[in-house]
Scaffold this motif. Structure first.
Motif, short mmCIF file in Angstrom:
data_model
loop_
_atom_site.label_atom_id
_atom_site.label_comp_id
_atom_site.label_asym_id
_atom_site.label_seq_id
_atom_site.Cartn_x
_atom_site.Cartn_y
_atom_site.Cartn_z
N LEU A 1 0.81 -1.22 0.00
CA LEU A 1 0.00 0.00 0.00
C LEU A 1 0.84 1.27 0.00
O LEU A 1 0.30 2.37 -0.03
CB LEU A 1 -0.91 0.02 1.23
CG LEU A 1 -1.79 -1.22 1.44
CD1 LEU A 1 -2.57 -1.10 2.74
CD2 LEU A 1 -2.73 -1.43 0.27
N ILE B 1 -5.82 6.36 -2.21
CA ILE B 1 -6.79 5.69 -1.36
C ILE B 1 -7.69 4.73 -2.14
O ILE B 1 -8.01 3.64 -1.65
CB ILE B 1 -7.65 6.73 -0.60
CG1 ILE B 1 -8.60 6.04 0.39
CG2 ILE B 1 -8.41 7.63 -1.56
CD1 ILE B 1 -7.92 5.28 1.50
N ARG C 1 -5.73 1.64 -2.95
CA ARG C 1 -5.56 0.86 -1.72
C ARG C 1 -6.79 0.00 -1.46
O ARG C 1 -6.68 -1.16 -1.08
CB ARG C 1 -5.32 1.79 -0.53
CG ARG C 1 -3.97 2.46 -0.52
CD ARG C 1 -3.80 3.27 0.75
NE ARG C 1 -2.52 3.96 0.77
CZ ARG C 1 -1.98 4.50 1.84
NH1 ARG C 1 -2.62 4.44 2.99
NH2 ARG C 1 -0.82 5.11 1.79
N GLU C 2 -7.95 0.58 -1.63
CA GLU C 2 -9.19 -0.15 -1.39
C GLU C 2 -9.30 -1.35 -2.34
O GLU C 2 -9.72 -2.43 -1.93
CB GLU C 2 -10.39 0.77 -1.55
CG GLU C 2 -10.51 1.81 -0.44
CD GLU C 2 -11.66 2.77 -0.65
OE1 GLU C 2 -12.34 2.67 -1.70
OE2 GLU C 2 -11.89 3.62 0.23
N ILE D 1 -6.88 -4.11 -1.18
CA ILE D 1 -7.40 -4.83 -0.01
C ILE D 1 -8.55 -5.75 -0.42
O ILE D 1 -8.64 -6.90 0.02
CB ILE D 1 -7.85 -3.83 1.08
CG1 ILE D 1 -6.62 -3.15 1.69
CG2 ILE D 1 -8.66 -4.53 2.16
CD1 ILE D 1 -6.93 -2.00 2.60
N THR E 1 3.90 -4.13 6.43
CA THR E 1 3.42 -2.76 6.26
C THR E 1 3.61 -1.93 7.52
O THR E 1 3.74 -2.47 8.61
CB THR E 1 1.92 -2.75 5.88
OG1 THR E 1 1.51 -1.42 5.58
CG2 THR E 1 1.06 -3.31 7.00
N GLU F 1 1.40 0.69 7.37
CA GLU F 1 0.08 1.29 7.18
C GLU F 1 -0.97 0.44 7.91
O GLU F 1 -1.91 -0.09 7.31
CB GLU F 1 -0.25 1.36 5.68
CG GLU F 1 0.81 2.01 4.83
CD GLU F 1 0.72 3.53 4.85
OE1 GLU F 1 -0.18 4.05 5.55
OE2 GLU F 1 1.54 4.17 4.18
N GLN G 1 -3.44 1.03 9.88
CA GLN G 1 -4.85 1.42 9.88
C GLN G 1 -5.60 0.86 8.68
O GLN G 1 -6.81 0.63 8.74
CB GLN G 1 -5.01 2.95 9.94
CG GLN G 1 -4.53 3.71 8.72
CD GLN G 1 -3.05 4.00 8.74
OE1 GLN G 1 -2.32 3.46 9.58
NE2 GLN G 1 -2.59 4.85 7.84
N GLU G 2 -4.87 0.64 7.57
CA GLU G 2 -5.51 0.15 6.35
C GLU G 2 -5.85 -1.33 6.43
O GLU G 2 -6.77 -1.80 5.75
CB GLU G 2 -4.59 0.40 5.15
CG GLU G 2 -4.21 1.85 4.93
CD GLU G 2 -5.36 2.70 4.41
OE1 GLU G 2 -6.39 2.12 4.03
OE2 GLU G 2 -5.21 3.94 4.39
#
Length: 233
Positions: free
Chosen positions: A152, A157, A160-161, A164, A182, A184, A186-187
């Motif tokens: 990511l 954004i 990223r979605e 995922i 990672t 990141e 929170q993602e």
């Protein structure tokens, strides 16, 4: 199951991994967490048999990493390794020639979902689109172990979605092991089953993600802040 037994790895005078003993359980999505320089990439490269320990032992289902174990591992490195002159079709064909577990049906579905076209030229597409191509190549295989190194990082954004969603849709619970390196957190908070926190080449906290959240009454993001900012573990 992936095991590190007393593993140390040095690059010059720098210890990337410092006498690590840790187990990555089979059939789960595992977050390998930590700041840059904590040993995450070195860990994944060892599993992928690209680096060897100076001392200690790495085992994949009881075997040392080798060309044989590499056949069951899909590795997505952080670096942009794609040849700039290639089209997406070229990249597919290049990867397909190396691995017997290539799944053409999955490849076609992922290309459609990720909005990639066979004739796209790598050097002419954005960083986010190149990240999608790398993801496409990793998940078009029926690999038992998938290693994702900072998938990511530096990505917008919306991309990223999609990344995922791709991980979730492809994952075979109980049959496939996915390790996501990672910072990141929170993602991927709601994505991981287990977490391993690394700092300066050491494992400082590990365990079932839900159990850690319940025990500490905090999110993984809050837990990570406590671990790295305040040394509270």
């Amino acid at each position: 199951m992936i095991e590190f037994k007393g593993v140390t790895k040095k690059f010059g005078n720098v210890k990337a991994l410092d006498n690590i003993t840790v187990t990555y359980p089979e059939g789960k999505i595992i977050g390998l967490l930590g700041p840059n320089g904590s040993g995450k990439s070195t860990t994944l490269k060892m599993i992928a048999s690209l680096n060897k320990p100076d001392t200690g032992e790495v085992l994949i289902n009881g075997k040392n990493p080798s060309i044989e174990t590499r056949k069951q591992i899909a590795y997505l490195p952080e670096i942009d390794y794609l040849y700039s002159w290639m089209t997406v079709r070229d990249a597919n064909n290049f990867m397909k020639g190396f691995y017997d577990d290539w799944n053409e049906d999955k490849n076609l579905k992922l290309m459609k979902f990720l909005q990639l076209e066979p004739n796209m030229i790598i050097k002419k597409i954005s960083k986010g689109m190149r990240a999608k191509v790398k993801l496409l190549l990793a998940f078009s295989r029926d690999a038992k172990i998938v290693l994702l190194d900072e998938p990511l990082s530096g990505i917008d954004i919306l991309t990223r979605e999609q990344i995922i969603e791709t991980i979730i849709s492809d994952y075979s619970a109980g049959e496939q092991t996915i390790i996501i390196s990672t910072h990141e957190i929170q993602e991927i908070e709601g994505l991981v089953d287990d977490v391993v926190f690394l700092k300066n080449g050491n494992v400082i906290l590990q365990g079932d993600a839900e159990s850690l959240r319940n025990e500490r009454t905090m999110s993984l993001v809050e837990l990570m802040k406590g671990v790295y900012q305040h040394g509270d573990f």
